[in-house]
Every structure is written in C-alpha cells, then in structure tokens.
Design an enzyme around this catalytic site. Structure first.
Site, PDB file in Angstrom:
ATOM      1  CD  GLU A   1      40.736  29.625  31.589  1.00 21.04           C
ATOM      2  OE1 GLU A   1      41.190  30.283  30.787  1.00 21.04           O
ATOM      3  OE2 GLU A   1      40.918  28.417  31.869  1.00 21.04           O
TER       4      GLU A   1
ATOM      5  CG  ASN B   1      48.889  19.620  23.413  1.00 21.08           C
ATOM      6  OD1 ASN B   1      47.830  19.714  23.230  1.00 21.08           O
ATOM      7  ND2 ASN B   1      49.843  20.589  23.566  1.00 21.08           N
TER       8      ASN B   1
ATOM      9  NE  ARG C   1      49.780  17.377  19.230  1.00 20.24           N
ATOM     10  CZ  ARG C   1      49.166  18.110  19.990  1.00 20.24           C
ATOM     11  NH1 ARG C   1      48.054  17.982  20.441  1.00 20.24           N
ATOM     12  NH2 ARG C   1      49.385  19.644  19.493  1.00 20.24           N
TER      13      ARG C   1
END
Ligand code: MV4
Length: 452
Positions: free
Chosen positions: A200, A289, A291
């Site tokens: 990247e 994420n 969660r």
C-alpha cells in the site's frame, strides 16, 4: 426474542451486555474462569457457570465448555462481547449447528473481513475508497517494484493475515523494498503461519477515523457517524472521540452513506465498524471490525442509540432502530480507557483496588466492572474502566472530562489516570490537532509533529 442469553465474556463488556439484557427482559447466564469467581458479571447475572481455569484458551475461548454451559442452563443465544470469540466465524457456525443464536454478524461476513486482502477487495468492489496499492498479494520482488513505482514511495508492506499492526514494514525508497518484503513475509509466517503480504501507499500522518454501521441482514443499513481513534499506543486505543474534530457534516454524510450503501449491498447483519485512515481530506479503508467495539459508548452518547440493545434485537430478527434521516449527531463525546498500568512504562499493574470512587454528574458515564476491594487478576486485559463524557460542544465535553478525571479515585494499583489528566491539558489535544503518531511522540518526550 431470545429468552436467555449466555454472555461469553468478562469485565466491563459482560456487564454492558447484562444491562441490555435486563432492559429487554432477557435472562442472563454469566460464564467465568476460576480466577473470576468474585467478578461483578458473575454476581449480577441470573445464573453463572464456571467454564475452566484462568488461561483464556481454557475458559473464555473454550468452545466445548461454552456449549455445555448453554446446554446446562438452557440459554438460547450467546453474546460474545469483544475480543475472545467475537470474530471467530467457526464459533458462529458451531452455535448455529447447535440451534443457538449468535449475537453478531453472519459467519461468512466475519470470515470475509478477517482476511485483510479479501476485505479490501470487497470494500473496493462495494465503492468504499481504499488505499492505493497491489490488487491482492504480491508474489515477486519485480511485481512489488512495479507497483511501488506506480503508486510512489514510501510504500507499506502489510501481512494479509495481520491486523493490529503486526507484520508491517515501511519501504521509504526503492532500495528498501526487498528487505521490507522479506522481513514482513518472515514475520507474517512466524506470527500467523501465512507469509502472504500486500503493498500500500504509506500514509505519513493520517488520522484513524472509523464509521459505525448497523445492518438488518436483509439489505437495510444505517450509519451512526464516526469515532476518531487516532490517539493510540502500540496499536492500543487510548482516547476515542466523536465526532472527529476535523470532519464537517457534509463529509460525514458522504463517507457514512458510502459505508451504509456498501452494508446494504452485502446484506450485513448487526453492528460493524469500517476503519479508515484519513489524510488531506480523503478516506482510505484499512479494515472492518465485525463486533461491538470497546469505544461504542462514544457513538451511543452522540446518537442516543443503545448499540448493544439494538445488536440483540437485530440478531433476533428485529428491525433497525431508526431511519437514516432520523439519526442526528448530538454534541460531543470522549472516552478514556483507564488501564491498570504504570502511566509511563505501561507495565501491567494487577492487584487489589483499595479505594474506588467513580466520578459522576451531568454527562459522565463509567463503564467498569471493578469495585472497592476487587483484585484485578493478571491473566486478562488491563482495562479498569472506561470514562465516557458527553457535552453539547467539544469544549464543554473537555471541561467536564477534566473535572471528572480530577474527581476519580482508583487506589492500590497504578493506573493511566495521570496520563489522561495531562492529556486534557495539552494544547494539541484541546485543539484536536493530532494524528496516529502523536501519542507515541508525546510519550517519547518529543514534541509531536504538527498534524498538518
Ligand atoms: C497504514 C498506515 C499508513 N499507511 N496503512 C496499523 C494497524 C493496521 N490496522 C493499519 N495500520 C496502519 N496502516 C497505510 N497504507 C499506518 C498504520 C498505523 C496506524 C493506523 C491506525 C492507528 C494507529 C497506527 C499506528 C501506526 C501505524
């Protein structure tokens, strides 16, 4: 709706889930290791089951013991909290195989986002802006060099199986590239058993800004604005706030809508966070994420939406709590993660809390599972509690935070409270003028680089 939820976690997040269950009239089962017999989540739950000895792998990560605890108590769903099994796709599948609900996303989406290369490809396909770089893993030095020349140096070599900053190497110039590639691949192989790496463009002084999303699993999704989590040490967040001091309403609406649309397209279910680096007015996706996150109370404070309660409703097949047009960002919130650590060395400081006085007053929330006389065990994370302060403006929020930090007492152990008391008095922090390297520079005794 579920009748009885087993909370497969400990500490403040176990209490947080318990509170949502109580409000919904759902019975609760706490599980605990032998080290946590006196924990608050065990005391407050309707029932509790000891699932093993102190090490997490034998207790909070012990899937057969958790299944047995569900069977014994008749729980019909599991809330994993954060950490532990919260992003384990296999666990979600095993629960489904046993006719147990998993309060989290579909297993396929957990698995997809757990693979950093696949996550990035998916984000790109769904119209989320990503960091310029290789399309997938780089397989040769020659390919890497060609990509590096195209995107421009410095470049960052990242482990496909990484996350949390492990297995990352910067190549400042072409001459550094070969070593960065081999070092990152070797680290990745030994840490994750997978040597794949990708490339990247290296962003030098970005901010970490993450968008909270909520999906119903049927093609409905909304965003709840952002949290700025740029103040980190060794990839551990220390201070999180929302809205970001640098984001205007139009920019929020734009990136938020891009994320919400992507979640509608993938029929995402539950809460999720799309993490970005933000530099020179541009967003670059890094990870998602799947969660509930430690810092979710920042978003709850500025949207007045109970994320854990909504997470449970959605997992049970319920509707989203609001239409996008009904979501408003109300004032400003800051969360401080108060750890049982030396405030200079960050060495863990477990032991007995001899005095505990949580601050109170308007706009002050404490999410903690400790109490006076509680002994923090040495086996788990060192979070003592989160102090979350809300105000109409960032200035009012900082004023209340300064006062709340001065009022809070945690004696008997070392905590990071002194660090926060210093941070709320730092001009750059008061100005909101910081980036992802600011805190480490500050802690090293260097004057942090200007953000712009
Ligand atoms: C980056 C970066 C700069 N450029 N990617 C670190 C952990 C992982 N989640 C992503 N990380 C970074 N990715 C590019 N292209 C800098 C970091 C980074 C970082 C990111 C967020 C918060 C704190 C950080 C500290 C060091 C490096």
């Amino acid at each position: 709706m579920f009748d009885k939820i087993l909370i497969a976690n400990r500490g403040e997040i176990a209490l947080r889930v318990l509170r949502a269950c109580k409000e919904l009239g759902i019975s609760t089962v706490a599980v605990h290791s032998t080290a946590d017999a006196d924990a608050m989540h065990v005391r407050l739950a309707d029932e509790s089951v000891c699932i093993g000895p102190p090490p997490s792998k034998d207790s909070y990560l012990n899937i057969p013991a958790l299944l047995a605890a569900c069977e014994i108590t008749g729980a019909d769903a599991v809330h994993p909290g954060y950490g532990f099994l919260s992003e384990n796709a296999r666990f979600a599948e095993i629960l489904a195989d046993h006719n147990l609900g998993f309060i989290g996303p579909k297993a396929e989406h957990i698995r997809l986002m757990g693979d950093k290369i696949e996550a990035k490809k998916t984000a790109k396909r769904l119209g989320i802006p990503v960091v310029p770089g290789s399309d997938g893993a780089v397989t040769s030095e020659a390919d890497a060099l060609a990509i590096g020349r195209e995107i421009g140096f410095p470049v960052l070599v990242k482990a496909a199986a990484g996350g949390g900053g492990r297995g990352m190497k910067v190549a400042h110039t072409e001459a550094d590239l070969a070593l960065a590639l081999s070092t990152a691949a070797n680290e990745a192989r030994s840490a994750f058993g997978d040597a794949s790496v990708y490339l990247e463009k290296y962003l030098q002084k970005p901010r970490h800004i993450e968008i909270q999303i909520l999906g119903d699993g049927r093609g409905g999704a909304i965003h709840l604005g952002e949290r700025d989590c740029s103040l980190q040490r060794r990839h551990q967040k220390v201070w999180e706030e929302g809205p970001s001091p640098v984001l205007a309403a139009a920019a929020r609406a734009r990136i938020g809508e891009t994320c919400a649309k992507a979640m509608r397209d993938m029929k995402y279910l539950g809460v999720g966070t799309i993490e970005f680096l933000y530099e020179d007015g541009e967003f670059y996706f890094i990870e998602m994420n799947t969660r509930i996150q430690v810092e979710h109370p920042v978003t709850e404070s500025i949207t007045d939406i109970d994320l854990v309660l909504e997470q449970i409703r959605i997992a049970a097949g319920g509707e989203l709590p609001a239409k996008q047009s009904d979501i408003a960002i109300i004032g400003h919130a800051i969360e401080c993660r108060i750890n049982a650590e030396n405030p200079q060395t960050f060495r863990p400081s477990p032991g007995r809390i001899t005095q505990f006085h949580p601050p109170g007053g308007l706009g002050v929330r404490i999410d903690s599972a400790v109490y006076q006389g509680y002994v923090i065990p040495p086996y788990y994370d060192s979070l003592v509690g989160k102090l979350i302060v809300h105000g109409k403006t960032r200035g009012e929020c900082l004023m209340r935070l300064r006062r709340a930090l001065d009022e809070m007492v945690v004696d008997g152990i070392e905590t990071t409270l002194p660090l926060f008391r210093a941070l709320v008095r730092e001009p750059d922090i008061i100005e909101g003028d910081y980036h992802i390297h600011w805190l480490e520079q500050y802690l090293a005794g260097q004057p942090p680089d200007a953000a712009k």
